[in-house]
Scaffold this motif. Structure first.
Motif, mmCIF file in Angstrom:
data_model
loop_
_atom_site.group_PDB
_atom_site.id
_atom_site.type_symbol
_atom_site.label_atom_id
_atom_site.label_comp_id
_atom_site.label_asym_id
_atom_site.label_seq_id
_atom_site.Cartn_x
_atom_site.Cartn_y
_atom_site.Cartn_z
ATOM 1 N N PHE A 55 31.852 60.272 -0.995
ATOM 2 C CA PHE A 55 30.984 61.310 -1.556
ATOM 3 C C PHE A 55 30.187 60.844 -2.766
ATOM 4 O O PHE A 55 29.380 61.587 -3.314
ATOM 5 C CB PHE A 55 31.776 62.584 -1.882
ATOM 6 N N ALA A 56 30.401 59.607 -3.214
ATOM 7 C CA ALA A 56 29.650 59.099 -4.369
ATOM 8 C C ALA A 56 28.200 58.820 -3.973
ATOM 9 O O ALA A 56 27.869 58.749 -2.788
ATOM 10 C CB ALA A 56 30.305 57.818 -4.868
ATOM 11 N N LEU A 57 27.353 58.676 -4.992
ATOM 12 C CA LEU A 57 25.967 58.268 -4.733
ATOM 13 C C LEU A 57 25.503 57.352 -5.867
ATOM 14 O O LEU A 57 24.925 57.805 -6.849
ATOM 15 C CB LEU A 57 25.050 59.496 -4.601
ATOM 16 N N PRO A 58 25.802 56.044 -5.729
ATOM 17 C CA PRO A 58 25.485 55.094 -6.802
ATOM 18 C C PRO A 58 24.022 54.661 -6.748
ATOM 19 O O PRO A 58 23.693 53.580 -6.287
ATOM 20 C CB PRO A 58 26.433 53.925 -6.518
ATOM 21 N N THR A 59 23.130 55.515 -7.253
ATOM 22 C CA THR A 59 21.707 55.228 -7.162
ATOM 23 C C THR A 59 21.050 55.369 -8.532
ATOM 24 O O THR A 59 21.735 55.554 -9.539
ATOM 25 C CB THR A 59 21.046 56.165 -6.126
ATOM 26 N N THR A 60 19.729 55.221 -8.573
ATOM 27 C CA THR A 60 18.967 55.432 -9.808
ATOM 28 C C THR A 60 17.855 56.432 -9.505
ATOM 29 O O THR A 60 17.663 56.819 -8.352
ATOM 30 C CB THR A 60 18.321 54.121 -10.293
ATOM 31 N N VAL A 61 17.114 56.834 -10.518
ATOM 32 C CA VAL A 61 15.995 57.769 -10.285
ATOM 33 C C VAL A 61 14.765 57.055 -9.728
ATOM 34 O O VAL A 61 13.787 57.705 -9.360
ATOM 35 C CB VAL A 61 15.609 58.542 -11.571
ATOM 36 N N MET A 62 14.787 55.714 -9.669
ATOM 37 C CA MET A 62 13.583 54.946 -9.309
ATOM 38 C C MET A 62 12.911 55.385 -8.001
ATOM 39 O O MET A 62 11.690 55.587 -7.979
ATOM 40 C CB MET A 62 13.892 53.449 -9.256
ATOM 41 N N PRO A 63 13.652 55.544 -6.884
ATOM 42 C CA PRO A 63 12.954 55.938 -5.650
ATOM 43 C C PRO A 63 12.234 57.280 -5.796
ATOM 44 O O PRO A 63 11.180 57.491 -5.199
ATOM 45 C CB PRO A 63 14.087 56.055 -4.622
ATOM 46 N N PHE A 64 12.804 58.152 -6.616
ATOM 47 C CA PHE A 64 12.226 59.494 -6.766
ATOM 48 C C PHE A 64 10.976 59.461 -7.639
ATOM 49 O O PHE A 64 9.959 60.064 -7.306
ATOM 50 C CB PHE A 64 13.274 60.453 -7.359
ATOM 51 N N ILE A 65 11.044 58.733 -8.774
ATOM 52 C CA ILE A 65 9.937 58.820 -9.746
ATOM 53 C C ILE A 65 8.843 57.788 -9.477
ATOM 54 O O ILE A 65 7.722 57.981 -9.903
ATOM 55 C CB ILE A 65 10.431 58.720 -11.204
ATOM 56 N N LEU A 66 9.145 56.712 -8.763
ATOM 57 C CA LEU A 66 8.101 55.710 -8.493
ATOM 58 C C LEU A 66 7.595 55.762 -7.056
ATOM 59 O O LEU A 66 6.480 55.329 -6.772
ATOM 60 C CB LEU A 66 8.614 54.302 -8.806
ATOM 61 N N ARG A 67 8.396 56.294 -6.137
ATOM 62 C CA ARG A 67 7.970 56.305 -4.721
ATOM 63 C C ARG A 67 7.890 57.714 -4.136
ATOM 64 O O ARG A 67 7.724 57.877 -2.928
ATOM 65 C CB ARG A 67 8.886 55.438 -3.881
ATOM 66 N N ALA A 100 22.572 54.973 -0.978
ATOM 67 C CA ALA A 100 21.866 54.348 -2.098
ATOM 68 C C ALA A 100 20.877 53.288 -1.594
ATOM 69 O O ALA A 100 19.729 53.208 -2.055
ATOM 70 C CB ALA A 100 22.870 53.724 -3.060
ATOM 71 N N LYS A 101 21.311 52.488 -0.626
ATOM 72 C CA LYS A 101 20.443 51.442 -0.064
ATOM 73 C C LYS A 101 19.264 52.067 0.664
ATOM 74 O O LYS A 101 18.121 51.624 0.529
ATOM 75 C CB LYS A 101 21.266 50.594 0.926
ATOM 76 N N VAL A 102 19.540 53.102 1.449
ATOM 77 C CA VAL A 102 18.472 53.785 2.199
ATOM 78 C C VAL A 102 17.420 54.313 1.220
ATOM 79 O O VAL A 102 16.214 54.128 1.418
ATOM 80 C CB VAL A 102 19.068 54.931 3.057
ATOM 81 N N LEU A 103 17.857 54.941 0.141
ATOM 82 C CA LEU A 103 16.920 55.488 -0.846
ATOM 83 C C LEU A 103 16.034 54.383 -1.423
ATOM 84 O O LEU A 103 14.823 54.568 -1.591
ATOM 85 C CB LEU A 103 17.688 56.187 -1.978
ATOM 86 N N ALA A 104 16.648 53.230 -1.703
ATOM 87 C CA ALA A 104 15.891 52.113 -2.299
ATOM 88 C C ALA A 104 14.873 51.535 -1.326
ATOM 89 O O ALA A 104 13.916 50.875 -1.740
ATOM 90 C CB ALA A 104 16.866 51.023 -2.749
ATOM 91 N N GLN A 105 15.056 51.787 -0.025
ATOM 92 C CA GLN A 105 14.163 51.200 1.002
ATOM 93 C C GLN A 105 13.167 52.212 1.573
ATOM 94 O O GLN A 105 12.466 51.903 2.535
ATOM 95 C CB GLN A 105 15.007 50.643 2.150
ATOM 96 N N MET A 106 13.118 53.424 1.008
ATOM 97 C CA MET A 106 12.212 54.424 1.573
ATOM 98 C C MET A 106 10.758 54.100 1.253
ATOM 99 O O MET A 106 10.424 53.608 0.172
ATOM 100 C CB MET A 106 12.535 55.818 1.004
ATOM 101 N N ASN A 107 9.899 54.413 2.221
ATOM 102 C CA ASN A 107 8.453 54.300 1.992
ATOM 103 C C ASN A 107 8.027 55.281 0.909
ATOM 104 O O ASN A 107 8.698 56.304 0.695
ATOM 105 C CB ASN A 107 7.676 54.697 3.259
ATOM 106 N N TYR A 108 6.890 55.014 0.320
ATOM 107 C CA TYR A 108 6.286 55.963 -0.604
ATOM 108 C C TYR A 108 6.140 57.316 0.117
ATOM 109 O O TYR A 108 5.605 57.376 1.230
ATOM 110 C CB TYR A 108 4.899 55.474 -1.068
ATOM 111 N N GLY A 109 6.646 58.395 -0.491
ATOM 112 C CA GLY A 109 6.503 59.733 0.100
ATOM 113 C C GLY A 109 7.482 60.041 1.216
ATOM 114 O O GLY A 109 7.339 61.066 1.888
#
Ligand code: NDP
Length: 324
Positions: free
Chosen positions: A246-258, A225-234
């Motif tokens: 096996f959980a993934l406590p994330t949001t759609v934000m990295p996918f839809i904004l970055r 989840a942290k890695v996803l939040a820190q990814m560069n655009y693209g």
């Protein structure tokens, strides 16, 4: 012949080395005299019973092996030929590699790639093969060394170590995430440019400062989840593991904004052509030093002890099992 046999006693998994007779082996068209196998995280889950990997007992674990063809009804393989196997449910629902002989489907075998031998092939094993698939996934997402740093989580494990060595050899800057101080020298030796503590990845906001062009995640859960939040655009994350959960406590934000891509990686059912490509790449891209730095060699009888160590995060690199 001997094999590690897993049995169920009072709902618990019990592992012991037992004599093996040819007639006990499952159906298949090729039998292989196994020289080397290895312990992967999935083997550790199976042997300790900490994960529901095996449903039918008794079972011989071992999700990978390398050896010499003993007999063959498959025209693609001849007696005396060096072969290797990873995946296809071997060691999970078909008797596996922690044995001096296995009988399998010829379709599951890979002819030993030029430049490798059985020992080297099992230092790579399922974990290293998966690391290569992850690197290929990043390449296919267009991530190049000049795009920025790649973060590798669970870096001192089998998949992580191989990923660090491969990425370094290919010219990427590598940030390794590890939960243990004791692994730092090892990770630097493999080519990590910097090392971050696992505790820095415990909590995350939906989006954080952009740090990574690519990522190889073997851990899952909060770390992914942290890695996803820190990814560069693209950027692209190749996710293959669940050593942290096996959980993934994330949001759609990295996918839809970055525009971040989360690419799953599976090694078990990888089609033959992609397998061949990954093994060819491993022979080209893995530095010779990796085979010395990353292998701990054990006997079949030591497999249960080392399975415990893997589950308790007390090993680093690859655990190689000598069978012949
Ligand atoms: P290893 O046990 O060799 O490595 C796992 C590493 O993860 C450890 O060395 C440790 O690295 C880190 N780790 C261990 N426990 C935790 C924890 N509780 N929380 C966070 N990090 C932890 O395993 P492998 O490299 O063989 O496999 C790694 C993962 O990849 C496993 O989940 C495995 O099932 C999966 N896998 C998936 C495949 C697929 O086809 N998708 C194929 C192969 C593996 P450190 O000490 O450096 O932090």
């Amino acid at each position: 012949m001997q094999a590690l046999i897993l049995e169920q006693q009072d709902g618990k998994t019990v592992a012991s080395v037992q004599p093996l007779d040819e007639s006990q082996l499952p159906q298949g068209d090729v039998s292989v005299d196994i020289q080397w196998s290895s312990l992967n995280y999935k083997d550790a889950l199976a042997i300790t019973g900490k994960g529901k990997i095996i449903r039918d007992f008794p079972m011989v674990p071992g999700i990978d092996f390398a050896g010499v063809v003993h007999s063959s009804e498959d025209p693609h393989f001849h007696v005396g030929q060096q072969v290797l196997l990873t995946g296809w449910g071997v060691g999970e629902n078909h008797w596996g590699g922690l044995s001096q002989r296995a009988r399998v489907k010829g379709d599951w075998l890979v002819a030993m790639p030029q430049g490798l031998d059985g020992r080297k092939a099992m230092i790579i094993g399922t974990a290293g093969f998966t690391a290569m698939l992850c690197v290929m996934a990043l390449e296919e997402a267009g991530i190049r060394p000049q795009d920025g740093e790649i973060v590798v989580t669970g870096a001192s494990g089998g998949v992580g170590s191989t990923a660090v060595a491969l990425l370094h050899k290919l010219g990427y800057q590598v940030a390794a995430v590890s939960g243990r101080e004791s692994t730092h020298d090892y990770l630097r030796g493999l080519g990590a440019n910097r090392i971050l503590g696992r505790d820095e990845f415990a909590e995350s906001r939906p989006l954080e400062k952009q740090l990574w062009a690519g990522a190889i995640d073997t851990v899952g859960d909060n770390v992914l989840a942290k890695v996803l939040a820190q990814m560069n655009y693209g950027g692209c994350v190749a996710a293959c593991g669940l050593a942290g959960g096996f959980a993934l406590p994330t949001t759609v934000m990295p996918f839809i904004l970055r525009n971040v891509r989360l690419q799953g990686v599976d090694s078990v059912m990888t089609p033959a052509a992609r397998r061949a490509e990954a093994w060819k790449r491993l022979t080209q891209d893995l530095p010779e030093s990796f085979f010395v730095q990353s292998a701990t060699e054990i006997t079949l009888a030591q497999a249960p002890e080392f399975a415990d160590k893997i589950i308790n995060n007390q090993t680093q690199g690859r655990t190689l099992v000598k069978l012949a």
